[in-house]
Design an enzyme around this catalytic site. Structure first.
Site, PDB file in Angstrom:
ATOM      1  N   GLU A  88       0.159 -10.591 -12.484  1.00 51.44           N
ATOM      2  CA  GLU A  88       0.511 -11.833 -11.375  1.00 51.44           C
ATOM      3  C   GLU A  88      -1.132 -11.872 -10.902  1.00 51.44           C
ATOM      4  O   GLU A  88      -1.640 -11.011 -11.372  1.00 51.44           O
ATOM      5  CB  GLU A  88       0.686 -10.914  -9.878  1.00 51.44           C
ATOM      6  CG  GLU A  88       0.631  -9.412  -9.396  1.00 51.44           C
ATOM      7  CD  GLU A  88       1.253  -8.698  -8.724  1.00 51.44           C
ATOM      8  OE1 GLU A  88       3.147  -8.352  -9.263  1.00 51.44           O
ATOM      9  OE2 GLU A  88       0.841  -8.507  -7.756  1.00 51.44           O
ATOM     10  N   CYS A 101      -8.210 -13.727  -8.568  1.00 49.11           N
ATOM     11  CA  CYS A 101      -8.046 -12.281  -8.491  1.00 49.11           C
ATOM     12  C   CYS A 101      -6.788 -11.884  -9.756  1.00 49.11           C
ATOM     13  O   CYS A 101      -5.585 -12.686 -10.663  1.00 49.11           O
ATOM     14  CB  CYS A 101      -7.755 -11.316  -7.550  1.00 49.11           C
ATOM     15  SG  CYS A 101      -7.502  -9.466  -8.032  1.00 49.11           S
ATOM     16  N   CYS A 108      -0.853   0.218 -15.332  1.00 50.98           N
ATOM     17  CA  CYS A 108      -2.049   0.536 -15.665  1.00 50.98           C
ATOM     18  C   CYS A 108      -1.221   2.077 -15.655  1.00 50.98           C
ATOM     19  O   CYS A 108      -0.859   2.773 -15.137  1.00 50.98           O
ATOM     20  CB  CYS A 108      -2.620   0.652 -14.803  1.00 50.98           C
ATOM     21  SG  CYS A 108      -4.011   0.833 -13.996  1.00 50.98           S
ATOM     22  N   CYS A 112      -4.065   5.947 -10.154  1.00 52.59           N
ATOM     23  CA  CYS A 112      -4.593   6.040  -8.514  1.00 52.59           C
ATOM     24  C   CYS A 112      -2.823   6.236  -7.648  1.00 52.59           C
ATOM     25  O   CYS A 112      -2.742   5.500  -7.937  1.00 52.59           O
ATOM     26  CB  CYS A 112      -5.012   4.992  -8.338  1.00 52.59           C
ATOM     27  SG  CYS A 112      -6.700   5.059  -9.645  1.00 52.59           S
ATOM     28  N   CYS A 115      -1.912   3.121  -4.927  1.00 50.29           N
ATOM     29  CA  CYS A 115      -1.538   1.802  -5.961  1.00 50.29           C
ATOM     30  C   CYS A 115      -0.540   1.766  -6.377  1.00 50.29           C
ATOM     31  O   CYS A 115      -0.182   2.529  -7.300  1.00 50.29           O
ATOM     32  CB  CYS A 115      -3.284   2.051  -7.099  1.00 50.29           C
ATOM     33  SG  CYS A 115      -3.434   0.062  -8.198  1.00 50.29           S
ATOM     34  N   CYS A 329      -2.199  -5.172  -4.703  1.00 50.58           N
ATOM     35  CA  CYS A 329      -1.974  -5.107  -6.650  1.00 50.58           C
ATOM     36  C   CYS A 329      -1.401  -5.080  -7.167  1.00 50.58           C
ATOM     37  O   CYS A 329      -0.436  -3.172  -6.478  1.00 50.58           O
ATOM     38  CB  CYS A 329      -3.341  -4.077  -5.984  1.00 50.58           C
ATOM     39  SG  CYS A 329      -3.692  -3.686  -7.592  1.00 50.58           S
TER      40      CYS A 329
HETATM   41  N1  SAH Z   1      -8.240  -1.098 -12.160  1.00 51.04           N
HETATM   42  C1  SAH Z   1      -9.694  -1.525 -11.389  1.00 51.04           C
HETATM   43  C2  SAH Z   1      -9.392  -2.742 -10.643  1.00 51.04           C
HETATM   44  C3  SAH Z   1      -7.770  -3.031 -10.280  1.00 51.04           C
HETATM   45  S1  SAH Z   1      -7.389  -2.725  -8.879  1.00 51.04           S
HETATM   46  C4  SAH Z   1     -10.195  -1.073 -10.660  1.00 51.04           C
HETATM   47  O1  SAH Z   1      -9.649   0.566  -9.824  1.00 51.04           O
HETATM   48  O2  SAH Z   1     -11.401  -1.376  -9.868  1.00 51.04           O
HETATM   49  C5  SAH Z   1      -8.661  -2.979  -7.770  1.00 51.04           C
HETATM   50  C6  SAH Z   1      -9.311  -2.650  -6.555  1.00 51.04           C
HETATM   51  O3  SAH Z   1      -8.145  -2.372  -5.213  1.00 51.04           O
HETATM   52  C7  SAH Z   1      -9.392  -1.624  -6.921  1.00 51.04           C
HETATM   53  O4  SAH Z   1     -10.556  -1.032  -5.849  1.00 51.04           O
HETATM   54  C8  SAH Z   1      -8.173  -0.398  -6.077  1.00 51.04           C
HETATM   55  O5  SAH Z   1      -8.537   1.112  -5.854  1.00 51.04           O
HETATM   56  C9  SAH Z   1      -7.479  -0.578  -4.903  1.00 51.04           C
HETATM   57  N2  SAH Z   1      -6.112  -0.962  -4.637  1.00 51.04           N
HETATM   58  C10 SAH Z   1      -5.664  -0.783  -4.998  1.00 51.04           C
HETATM   59  N3  SAH Z   1      -4.221  -0.886  -4.658  1.00 51.04           N
HETATM   60  C11 SAH Z   1      -4.466  -0.949  -2.885  1.00 51.04           C
HETATM   61  C12 SAH Z   1      -4.064  -1.550  -2.263  1.00 51.04           C
HETATM   62  N4  SAH Z   1      -2.365  -0.730  -2.281  1.00 51.04           N
HETATM   63  N5  SAH Z   1      -4.761  -1.284  -1.271  1.00 51.04           N
HETATM   64  C13 SAH Z   1      -6.198  -1.318  -1.165  1.00 51.04           C
HETATM   65  N6  SAH Z   1      -6.794  -2.129  -1.768  1.00 51.04           N
HETATM   66  C14 SAH Z   1      -5.865  -1.053  -3.256  1.00 51.04           C
END
Ligand code: SAH
Length: 339
Positions: A88, A101, A108, A112, A115, A329
Site C-alpha cells: 500500500e 508514503c 516486515c 515492532c 505496528c 501502517c
Molecule cells: N521501518 C521503518 C519505516 C516504516 S514504519 C521505520 O521503522 O521507521 C513508519 C513509522 O510509522 C515508524 O516510525 C513506525 O514506528 C510508525 N508506526 C507503525 N505503526 C504505527 C501506528 N499504528 N501508529 C503510528 N505510527 C506507527
C-alpha cells in the site's frame, strides 16, 4: 529486468555495452518519466533496432491499483504486484504540496510490537520498479505531480538497501521523477551499520529514526531491533550521520498510552538528545484492532511536548492523516491478506 529498476548511469552503461551512445539513456528517461510513454515501440527518436533490443532486454509493465480509500486529505492505495502480493501507499495533501508514503517491502521482519505491518512477516523485498511505480501510478490516477516522498510505508527500507537507494536515485534524478532530495525522507527503525553506509552516500535526503522510547528497557519491549542495536549504538550512528552530512535528523516518537508518554520519559528523552542537531516528531498512535496498545490522551501528548520545549528540544506533533480510513501502517494490506 524491469526498465524502472535502472538508474540513469546504469542505463548509460547498458547502451555503451551494446555499442550505442550513452545519451540514449537520457532519451529513454524522457520517454518514461516525462512523457509517460510505456511502449518502447513509440520511442520515436530511437531507431527500430534499438527499440526492439530494449523490448527484448527489459520489462515495461505497470502494477495494478486494486483498491482506493479516501477522506478529505488522504487517499490510500492498495496495489497488486505481479506475484499477487499486495502493498500500500498513501497520498497526503499538505498545504505545501502532495506527498506519498511508499512501502519498501512486502511485510516486515522488524517486529515492532505496536505496528500492524510487523505482525505479518516479510514475504520479500520490493524491487526498485515496484517502488517507483507506486508514485507513478498515483500521479497517473490524480493527474498531478507528487512533490515529496516518504519511505515510511510497509517494510524497513534499510533492510532492502540496494533497491531503495536505486529508487531514491531514480526519483531524485532531474530527468527521472525530479523530486528534490530535501523532499525525500527515509525512515528506519535503526539498522545501525546501514545508517553508517547511508551517511557516506552523496544524497541530501532526510533521515528519520523511529526511536519511540527514551531508554533501552522500554525500547527492548516495543522494538526487538533494540536487542541487536541498542540506544547508545544508535545515538552514536546518528551523531556520525549528522557530522558527515551536516543534515538535521528527525526523531520519531510514537505516543503509546502508559508505555512511553510520561513527563519523566520526556525528561529522559531530552537528556538523550541534548546537543544533537535533531528534532522530535511526536506521533499520535494510530490504533488498530489487532494490537493492545492505545493512543496517549491529547493532554498527555501536549504535556510531553511542553516538557521537551522547556528542555529546549525542537519538537512538533505530527498531524493525523487518514485515521478514519485505516491508513495506519499496514492496515489495508493486513485486511486484504485476512480475506
Ligand atoms: N521501518 C521503518 C519505516 C516504516 S514504519 C521505520 O521503522 O521507521 C513508519 C513509522 O510509522 C515508524 O516510525 C513506525 O514506528 C510508525 N508506526 C507503525 N505503526 C504505527 C501506528 N499504528 N501508529 C503510528 N505510527 C506507527
Amino acid at each position: 529486468m524491469h526498465i524502472l529498476d535502472i538508474p540513469r548511469e546504469k542505463l548509460e552503461e547498458y547502451f555503451i555495452g551494446i555499442g550505442e551512445k550513452k545519451f540514449k539513456a537520457l532519451q529513454v528517461f524522457e520517454w518514461l518519466y516525462e512523457k509517460k510513454e510505456w511502449s518502447s515501440d513509440n520511442f520515436s527518436n530511437l531507431k527500430k533496432e534499438v527499440r526492439d533490443k530494449l523490448k527484448d532486454d527489459f520489462v515495461f509493465s505497470k502494477i495494478e491499483i486494486v483498491k482506493k480509500e479516501e477522506d478529505e486529505l488522504t487517499k490510500k492505495y492498495l496495489f497488486k504486484l505481479e506475484d499477487n502480493n499486495h502493498v500500500e501507499a498513501v497520498l497526503m495533501y499538505h498545504d505545501y504540496g502532495r506527498s506519498v508514503c511508499i512501502s519498501s517491502q512486502v511485510g516486515c521482519n522488524m517486529g515492532c510490537k505496536f505496528c500492524e505491518s510487523g505482525r505479518l512477516k516479510k514475504v520479500r523485498n520490493l524491487n526498485t520498479f515496484e517502488m517507483v511505480l507506486q508514485i507513478m501510478m498515483i500521479e497517473e490516477d490524480i493527474k498531478e505531480r507528487i512533490s515529496s516522498v516518504v519511505i515510511m510505508g510497509i517494510g524497513e527500507p534499510l533492510d532492502n538497501y540496494d533497491n531503495v537507494i536505486n529508487f531514491i536515485k531514480i526519483i531524485n534524478d532531474a530527468k527521472g521523477l525530479a523530486i528534490g532530495a530535501r523532499h525525500i525522507t527515509l525512515s528506519t527503525c535503526g539498522l545501525v551499520p546501514k545508517i553508517y553506509e547511508l551517511a557516506n552516500l552523496p544524497l541530501q535526503i532526510n533521515l528519520a529514526i523511529s526511536l519511540h522510547a527514551p531508554n533501552d528497557e522500554i525500547r527492548n519491549q516495543v522494538m526487538p531491533v533494540n536487542k541487536v542495536y541498542n540506544i547508545s549504538q544508535l545515538m552514536t550512528a546518528i551523531s556520525d550521520y549528522i557530522a558527515q552530512t551536516n543534515r538535521r535528523v528527525t526523531i520519531e516518537y510514537v505516543m503509546l498510552k502508559e508505555v512511553n508518554d510520561s513527563k519523566e520519559h520526556a525528561t529522559m528523552l531530552a537528556n538523550l538528545l541534548r546537543g544533537l542537531n535533531v528534532y522530535v516528531n511526536l506521533i499520535p498512535y494510530n490504533e488498530t484492532n489487532n494490537i493492545v496498545f492505545k493512543k496517549s490522551d491529547k493532554s498527555t501528548i501536549l504535556a510531553f511536548y511542553d516538557e521537551l520545549k522547556k528542555q529546549k528540544i525542537n519538537v512538533t506533533i505530527r498531524k493525523e492523516f487518514g485515521s478514519k480510513i485505516s491508513a495506519a501502517c499496514g492496515q489495508l494490506r493486513s485486511k486484504e491478506v485476512k480475506r
